[in-house]
Design a protein around this motif. Structure first.
Motif, PDB file in Angstrom:
ATOM      1  N   GLN A  18       0.859  -1.172   0.000  1.00 19.70           N
ATOM      2  CA  GLN A  18       0.000   0.000   0.000  1.00 19.70           C
ATOM      3  C   GLN A  18       0.895   1.221   0.000  1.00 19.70           C
ATOM      4  OE1 GLN A  18      -2.584  -0.504   3.435  1.00 19.70           O
ATOM      5  NE2 GLN A  18      -4.233  -1.061   2.043  1.00 19.70           N
ATOM      6  N   LEU A  19       0.655   2.106  -0.915  1.00 18.40           N
ATOM      7  CA  LEU A  19       1.481   3.297  -1.041  1.00 18.40           C
ATOM      8  C   LEU A  19       0.929   4.429  -0.187  1.00 18.40           C
ATOM      9  CD1 LEU A  19       2.052   3.389  -4.912  1.00 18.40           C
ATOM     10  CD2 LEU A  19       3.646   2.630  -3.150  1.00 18.40           C
ATOM     11  N   PRO A  20       1.822   5.213   0.425  1.00 24.53           N
ATOM     12  CA  PRO A  20       1.352   6.444   1.065  1.00 24.53           C
ATOM     13  C   PRO A  20       0.730   7.352   0.009  1.00 24.53           C
ATOM     14  CG  PRO A  20       3.608   5.936   1.707  1.00 24.53           C
ATOM     15  CD  PRO A  20       3.249   4.998   0.592  1.00 24.53           C
ATOM     16  N   TYR A  21      -0.154   8.225   0.416  1.00 24.57           N
ATOM     17  CA  TYR A  21      -0.909   9.060  -0.517  1.00 24.57           C
ATOM     18  C   TYR A  21      -0.028   9.956  -1.378  1.00 24.57           C
ATOM     19  CZ  TYR A  21      -0.093  12.950   2.661  1.00 24.57           C
ATOM     20  OH  TYR A  21       0.501  13.910   3.415  1.00 24.57           O
ATOM     21  N   THR A  26       2.744   3.919  -9.382  1.00 24.71           N
ATOM     22  CA  THR A  26       3.357   3.341 -10.573  1.00 24.71           C
ATOM     23  C   THR A  26       4.101   2.075 -10.163  1.00 24.71           C
ATOM     24  OG1 THR A  26       5.459   4.509 -10.335  1.00 24.71           O
ATOM     25  CG2 THR A  26       3.702   5.641 -11.578  1.00 24.71           C
ATOM     26  N   GLU A  27       4.404   1.242 -11.124  1.00 20.63           N
ATOM     27  CA  GLU A  27       5.141   0.021 -10.810  1.00 20.63           C
ATOM     28  C   GLU A  27       6.513   0.351 -10.225  1.00 20.63           C
ATOM     29  OE1 GLU A  27       7.158  -3.870 -12.924  1.00 20.63           O
ATOM     30  OE2 GLU A  27       5.368  -3.009 -13.868  1.00 20.63           O
ATOM     31  N   ALA A  28       7.182   1.313 -10.808  1.00 23.77           N
ATOM     32  CA  ALA A  28       8.511   1.691 -10.309  1.00 23.77           C
ATOM     33  C   ALA A  28       8.439   2.162  -8.852  1.00 23.77           C
ATOM     34  CB  ALA A  28       9.110   2.780 -11.191  1.00 23.77           C
ATOM     35  N   ALA A  29       7.438   2.979  -8.553  1.00 24.02           N
ATOM     36  CA  ALA A  29       7.282   3.468  -7.175  1.00 24.02           C
ATOM     37  C   ALA A  29       6.968   2.305  -6.239  1.00 24.02           C
ATOM     38  CB  ALA A  29       6.189   4.530  -7.112  1.00 24.02           C
ATOM     39  N   ARG A  30       6.108   1.408  -6.678  1.00 22.07           N
ATOM     40  CA  ARG A  30       5.754   0.253  -5.848  1.00 22.07           C
ATOM     41  C   ARG A  30       6.987  -0.627  -5.591  1.00 22.07           C
ATOM     42  NH1 ARG A  30       0.825  -1.345  -4.741  1.00 22.07           N
ATOM     43  NH2 ARG A  30      -0.905  -0.016  -5.349  1.00 22.07           N
ATOM     44  N   ARG A  31       7.818  -0.807  -6.606  1.00 17.48           N
ATOM     45  CA  ARG A  31       9.041  -1.602  -6.425  1.00 17.48           C
ATOM     46  C   ARG A  31       9.987  -0.913  -5.428  1.00 17.48           C
ATOM     47  NH1 ARG A  31       9.750  -5.933  -9.706  1.00 17.48           N
ATOM     48  NH2 ARG A  31       8.340  -6.123 -11.495  1.00 17.48           N
ATOM     49  N   ASP A  32      10.098   0.402  -5.539  1.00 15.29           N
ATOM     50  CA  ASP A  32      10.945   1.149  -4.603  1.00 15.29           C
ATOM     51  C   ASP A  32      10.429   1.041  -3.168  1.00 15.29           C
ATOM     52  OD1 ASP A  32      12.724   1.944  -6.546  1.00 15.29           O
ATOM     53  OD2 ASP A  32      11.889   3.968  -6.759  1.00 15.29           O
ATOM     54  N   VAL A  33       9.126   1.173  -2.998  1.00 11.29           N
ATOM     55  CA  VAL A  33       8.538   1.079  -1.653  1.00 11.29           C
ATOM     56  C   VAL A  33       8.707  -0.333  -1.100  1.00 11.29           C
ATOM     57  CG1 VAL A  33       6.361   1.170  -0.364  1.00 11.29           C
ATOM     58  CG2 VAL A  33       6.948   3.009  -1.958  1.00 11.29           C
ATOM     59  N   ALA A  34       8.499  -1.349  -1.921  1.00  8.73           N
ATOM     60  CA  ALA A  34       8.698  -2.727  -1.470  1.00  8.73           C
ATOM     61  C   ALA A  34      10.149  -2.944  -1.029  1.00  8.73           C
ATOM     62  CB  ALA A  34       8.324  -3.713  -2.578  1.00  8.73           C
ATOM     63  N   PHE A  82       9.826  20.233   4.451  1.00  8.49           N
ATOM     64  CA  PHE A  82       9.146  20.297   5.741  1.00  8.49           C
ATOM     65  C   PHE A  82       7.750  19.687   5.722  1.00  8.49           C
ATOM     66  CE2 PHE A  82      12.319  23.676   6.495  1.00  8.49           C
ATOM     67  CZ  PHE A  82      12.925  23.076   7.592  1.00  8.49           C
ATOM     68  N   TYR A  83       7.457  18.846   4.721  1.00  8.86           N
ATOM     69  CA  TYR A  83       6.237  18.052   4.792  1.00  8.86           C
ATOM     70  C   TYR A  83       6.436  16.993   5.865  1.00  8.86           C
ATOM     71  CZ  TYR A  83       5.074  20.108   0.262  1.00  8.86           C
ATOM     72  OH  TYR A  83       4.800  20.969  -0.747  1.00  8.86           O
ATOM     73  N   ASP A  84       5.334  16.431   6.373  1.00  8.80           N
ATOM     74  CA  ASP A  84       5.456  15.406   7.411  1.00  8.80           C
ATOM     75  C   ASP A  84       6.367  14.268   6.978  1.00  8.80           C
ATOM     76  OD1 ASP A  84       3.821  16.794   9.119  1.00  8.80           O
ATOM     77  OD2 ASP A  84       2.036  15.589   8.720  1.00  8.80           O
ATOM     78  N   SER A  85       6.267  13.862   5.714  1.00  7.16           N
ATOM     79  CA  SER A  85       7.103  12.764   5.239  1.00  7.16           C
ATOM     80  C   SER A  85       8.568  13.149   5.136  1.00  7.16           C
ATOM     81  CB  SER A  85       6.598  12.276   3.882  1.00  7.16           C
ATOM     82  OG  SER A  85       6.574  13.354   2.957  1.00  7.16           O
ATOM     83  N   GLY A  86       8.861  14.452   5.103  1.00  5.72           N
ATOM     84  CA  GLY A  86      10.239  14.910   5.017  1.00  5.72           C
ATOM     85  C   GLY A  86      10.906  15.056   6.373  1.00  5.72           C
TER      86      GLY A  86
END
Length: 158
Positions: A18-21, A26-34, A82-86
């Motif tokens: 599950q990707l953060p919002y 994308t497949e590339a993003a999903r592979r990176d997150v995995a 300075f976003y929460d994810s940063g």
């Protein structure tokens, strides 16, 4: 990926994460997150191995444990903003003395600048503001952080 005899890797499937919002789907993003989740799993098991070694050597009950990273996740809106994810960086502090908030989290902001004041507090060195710095001019050293040990007691710093 190096081989660690005590490590049992957990591989995350890119098509099941599950990707953060804030990350494009994308497949590339999903592979990176995995891959990131696998890395975090390896880190988690590594911390467990260190804790086990401390226990086996008889030092677990007299050791302040601090783990952190110098940045947030390596994804869009991560790291240098300075976003929460940063600004979200991992930090674990475990004290054998402070049991009040064991296994709890805090939403208090902390920084790597707080590590030195935390260690000085742990060792009972409260006069550090009068210590001379090692710079050429010999001026007084100023620490920019504050001890995080109060977070282990009441959850908020004053």
């Amino acid at each position: 990926m190096g081989v660690i005899s005590d490590w049992n890797p957990i591989y995350y499937q890119w098509d099941q994460v599950q990707l953060p919002y804030y990350i494009p789907d994308t497949e590339a993003a999903r592979r990176d997150v995995a891959a990131q989740y696998t890395t975090i799993s390896r880190l988690d098991q590594g911390v467990g191995l260190v804790l086990n070694e401390l226990k086996n050597s008889g030092h677990l009950n007299n050791t302040l444990i601090i783990y952190s990273s110098d940045n947030g996740i390596p994804f869009p809106n991560g790291r240098t903003n300075f976003y929460d994810s940063g600004i979200g960086e991992p930090m674990i502090i475990s004290s054998p003395v402070h049991k009040e908030r064991k296994h709890q989290i805090t939403n208090s902001l902390a920084s790597l600048l707080d590590i030195v004041p935390t260690l000085l507090d742990w060792y009972g060195i409260y006069n550090y503001k009068n210590m001379n710095s090692n710079d050429i001019k010999g001026s007084r050293q100023v620490l920019m952080g504050k001890s995080l040990l109060p977070l282990l007691i009441k959850g908020l710093t004053s």
